[in-house]
Write a protein that holds these residues in place. Structure first.
Motif, PDB file in Angstrom:
ATOM      1  N   UNK A 124       0.840  -1.206   0.000  1.00 57.73           N
ATOM      2  CA  UNK A 124       0.000   0.000   0.000  1.00 57.73           C
ATOM      3  C   UNK A 124       0.870   1.250   0.000  1.00 57.73           C
ATOM      4  N   UNK A 125       1.949   1.222   0.786  1.00 60.28           N
ATOM      5  CA  UNK A 125       2.832   2.392   0.851  1.00 60.28           C
ATOM      6  C   UNK A 125       3.426   2.707  -0.512  1.00 60.28           C
ATOM      7  N   UNK A 126       3.837   1.677  -1.249  1.00 54.40           N
ATOM      8  CA  UNK A 126       4.427   1.913  -2.569  1.00 54.40           C
ATOM      9  C   UNK A 126       3.392   2.403  -3.573  1.00 54.40           C
ATOM     10  N   UNK A 127       2.163   1.928  -3.447  1.00 56.98           N
ATOM     11  CA  UNK A 127       1.090   2.437  -4.303  1.00 56.98           C
ATOM     12  C   UNK A 127       0.861   3.922  -4.043  1.00 56.98           C
ATOM     13  N   UNK A 129       2.946   6.096  -2.707  1.00 55.39           N
ATOM     14  CA  UNK A 129       4.103   6.925  -3.051  1.00 55.39           C
ATOM     15  C   UNK A 129       3.996   7.462  -4.477  1.00 55.39           C
ATOM     16  N   UNK A 130       3.236   6.770  -5.333  1.00 53.43           N
ATOM     17  CA  UNK A 130       3.021   7.270  -6.695  1.00 53.43           C
ATOM     18  C   UNK A 130       2.317   8.620  -6.690  1.00 53.43           C
ATOM     19  N   UNK A 154      10.076  -1.092   1.673  1.00 51.14           N
ATOM     20  CA  UNK A 154       8.772  -1.448   1.109  1.00 51.14           C
ATOM     21  C   UNK A 154       7.852  -0.236   1.007  1.00 51.14           C
ATOM     22  N   UNK A 155       8.437   0.932   0.738  1.00 54.53           N
ATOM     23  CA  UNK A 155       7.642   2.121   0.463  1.00 54.53           C
ATOM     24  C   UNK A 155       7.424   3.061   1.625  1.00 54.53           C
ATOM     25  N   UNK A 156       7.895   2.708   2.816  1.00 55.67           N
ATOM     26  CA  UNK A 156       7.721   3.588   3.968  1.00 55.67           C
ATOM     27  C   UNK A 156       8.929   4.501   4.134  1.00 55.67           C
ATOM     28  N   UNK A 157       8.668   5.784   4.325  1.00 58.95           N
ATOM     29  CA  UNK A 157       9.744   6.762   4.518  1.00 58.95           C
ATOM     30  C   UNK A 157      10.475   6.524   5.831  1.00 58.95           C
ATOM     31  N   UNK A 158       9.751   6.064   6.840  1.00 57.56           N
ATOM     32  CA  UNK A 158      10.366   5.875   8.152  1.00 57.56           C
ATOM     33  C   UNK A 158       9.643   4.772   8.895  1.00 57.56           C
TER      34      UNK A 158
END
Length: 462
Positions: A124-127, A129-130, A154-158
């Protein structure tokens, strides 16, 4: 002004300037809505006041349900931690990512495992990030503790939390020192405390979540707050010691309730509430073998580790002022697999180019449409155990709890009408052979599809 200059200026104002202003309007348009997913550990269907518990007080979650929608037929992707989290974050049955027993060495990942959620999986995080969302994971991860598998890959900044279950890394005591849990607390990929002071985890997770909300009053964000509790061993802060009639387990749940209230209040204070969808649920059912240290599935049968309803049907509350209808109870079928497609629709972001097992539930959450889902398959590890279509559920295999005895196979399968019999007490297979035949065909088709899936870890030594 010369005539030709006037002509050029007229053309400029007619065609060029409107285009320039329209581009400016696009960049100043409203950002997409925020998303907050609060995911707790081992909470049972019957453990909240608004789901019928008589002695655990959950005023903040009860108010969240009054201001939003409470779902009574929400399912998670698996009946234990690791696969359930994989299913929620990827929108895919966890067997597709290999995060199941039979592909990983045990039912869940342990600190000595060297694998995790494959990098090619899309979360979900990578989706989000778009669409330039700020993303943060807080709490229990349990999809791989090595640097290459942590949330920041896996798309999370932190990330701030414990990388696996809080009952792992147990150090035995001796005559000179007591036993203790040597669980690490991490920030991003670094250990900042070991052993983690588990009495303060719920409070520190909450403060971290509130700070993240306040840091993003205007830009879109995704907060994944995955509480370590009420998984055993149970810990709560000093302020919540001995406050619940339910004892220690009740103290822990009531502190989680307080945490939810703090996050919702931070959204209101930051003027984000009207553009933030908040979802609250749990990863699987209660750990019944822990007796008073475990929770309750209410009227549902079974608990953690089983594919009875109590193992995979969970509380779920959706809250979004002005969008999710208030004071509504919905019996529509919805699952954690549906969160990724719903998040993509929320943000108007493209879906991953791969098979997904979830549906966009945004129209359902907003009270505009019924659920597009009518079928759900219950898995345990790499095996399919049961299937539901509409109100009917057929059990082909089952195991009772976690840890469990050997699986029991049913032929003919057990058949239950879940809307008449949510406790799965009355097997009505003999009375409905046509339903059994239909569910058997759907189940066998799914088993054949699953059997063709490759093992992502086939070349990996445990």
């Amino acid at each position: 002004m010369p005539r030709n200059v006037c002509l050029w200026w007229s053309l400029l104002t007619l065609f060029v300037l409107p285009v320039a202003f329209s581009v400016g309007d696009d960049t100043s348009s409203e950002p997409p809505p925020n998303l907050v997913v609060i995911f707790v550990d081992d909470l049972g269907y019957g453990d909240l006041g608004c789901y019928g518990h008589p002695t655990i007080r959950t005023p903040h979650l009860d108010r969240m349900a009054q201001q939003g929608t409470r779902f009574t037929q929400f399912y998670v992707a698996a009946n234990v931690c690791t696969p359930s989290r994989a299913g929620l974050l990827t929108g895919r049955y966890p067997i597709r990512s290999g995060m199941v027993e039979g592909m990983i060495p045990r039912r869940v990942l342990f600190p000595d495992d060297t694998i995790g959620l494959p990098a090619e999986e899309v979360t979900i995080a990578e989706v989000l990030k778009q669409r330039n969302y700020a993303t943060k994971a807080i709490g229990k991860w349990h999809l791989g503790h090595l640097p290459e598998f942590l949330p920041t890959t896996q798309g999370f900044d932190s990330y701030f939390g414990v990388p696996y279950s809080n009952d792992m890394d147990h150090v035995r005591g001796n005559d000179e020192r007591p036993a203790y849990w040597n669980v690490p607390l991490m920030r991003d990929s670094e250990i900042v405390e070991r052993p983690a002071d588990q009495n303060t985890l719920t409070k520190r997770y909450t403060l971290e979540a509130v700070e993240f909300v306040r840091e993003h009053p205007e830009n879109p964000f995704f907060l994944y707050l995955a509480h370590t509790m009420p998984h055993i061993p149970l810990f709560r802060s000093k302020e919540f010691t001995d406050i619940s009639l339910r004892g220690l387990y009740g103290d822990v749940v009531e502190e989680i309730d307080w945490s939810v209230g703090q996050v919702l209040e931070a959204l209101r204070e930051s003027n984000c509430a009207q553009r933030t969808l908040v979802l609250f649920t749990s990863d699987n059912g209660p750990w019944l073998v822990q007796n008073e240290a475990g929770g309750s599935a209410g009227l549902l049968r079974g608990g953690k580790g089983s594919t009875w309803e109590g193992g995979m049907r969970e509380p779920m509350i959706a809250w979004w002022p002005g969008h999710v209808p208030a004071n509504r109870v919905s019996a529509e079928l919805i699952t954690s697999l549906d969160l990724l497609p719903t998040a993509a629709a929320l943000a108007n972001a493209p879906l991953p180019d791969r098979p997904l097992d979830g549906y966009n539930m945004l129209p359902l959450l907003e009270g505009k449409e019924d659920s597009p889902r009518d079928t759900f398959v219950y898995h345990r590890g790499a095996h399919s155990h049961a299937i539901r279509k509409g109100p009917w559920k057929a059990h082909f295999i089952n195991q009772t709890s976690y840890p469990t005895k050997d699986p029991v196979h049913y032929d003919p399968p057990l058949l239950y009408h879940l809307e008449k019999d949510p406790s799965e007490k009355y097997n009505v297979a003999e009375n409905h052979p046509e339903v059994v035949a239909e569910l058997r065909q759907l189940f066998e088709q799914h088993v054949e599809e699953i059997a063709r899936l490759p093992n992502p870890f086939a070349a990996t030594k445990p």
